[in-house]
Design a protein around this motif. Structure first.
Motif: not given
Ligand code: FE2
Ligand code: FE2
Length: 222
Positions: A107, A173, A175-176
């Motif tokens: 991520t 997106r 990093t949600s």
């Protein structure tokens, strides 16, 4: 129990920038009570909290204000902000990657890759606006002829805005939606908060250019 420096950042991530400004360690030394650190630095906790409040924007109608004023506002408010925020965000990304690469490596790698692309694009984008497009609009608004048509430079800036918007969406997106993992430290929290701040600021910046400055400038020419 007294509020610690770390608590203050976790409760309000905007405090991270205030602590940095005053040389207060909110990450590794963040367990110290805020009162104690303030006394040591000769500062009041209330004044620090007030510094974290967003500055109030004057109520100006940019559809009516003179274009040189709008350009100056974009430079003072948004270009100055980006030149300060982008290097600060890069430093935080490096620190978070060093501390959390083992658990969140993919991520953070992806986030870093998108961020660096966005940063490079924005730095050259701002230079083009400042050196080419904005001076042309300033000339036109004072009644002088522009050296060439605005169509090309405006089209190029709009294209780059779209690309910046795509990068912001991709970072959100990856990093949600900037949701922190449970093990996040103060720097991680400040990084996500400041990336969300960058997103909000760029949306406002691009809105002023695409929806107000560029159409109004094109109208002078007509
Ligand atoms: Fe700009
Ligand atoms: Fe722009």
């Amino acid at each position: 129990m007294a509020q610690t420096v770390r608590d203050a950042v976790l409760h309000n991530p905007a405090m991270a920038r205030v602590f940095e400004r005053h040389g207060i360690d909110y990450c590794c030394g963040g367990q110290r009570p805020l009162d104690e650190v303030c006394t040591e630095k000769g500062l009041s906790p209330e004044a620090l909290i007030a510094e974290a409040l967003p500055p109030t924007e004057p109520d100006i109608d940019w559809n009516q204000a003179p274009l040189p004023d709008l350009i100056q506002h974009i430079l003072d408010r948004h270009h100055v902000y980006l030149r300060a925020a982008l290097p600060e965000l890069e430093r935080k990304l490096v620190r978070v990657r060093e501390a959390h690469g083992a658990t969140d490596g993919p991520t953070l790698e992806e986030l870093g890759r998108i961020f660096i692309g966005l940063r490079d694009e924005l730095m050259s984008h701002m230079a083009k606006e400042e050196q080419i497009l904005f001076p042309m609009i300033q000339r036109l608004s004072s009644g002088l002829p522009a050296p060439m048509s605005l169509d090309g430079p405006i089209g190029m800036m709009e294209y780059e805005h779209e690309s910046a918007g795509n990068a912001l969406a991709a970072m959100r997106r990856v990093t949600s939606g900037y949701v922190l993992p449970a093990h996040a430290c103060g720097t991680y929290s400040a990084l996500y908060h400041q990336l969300a701040e960058l997103e909000a600021d760029l949306h406002q910046h691009i809105h002023l250019e695409n929806n107000i400055l560029f159409p109004r400038a094109a109208g002078i020419r007509a």
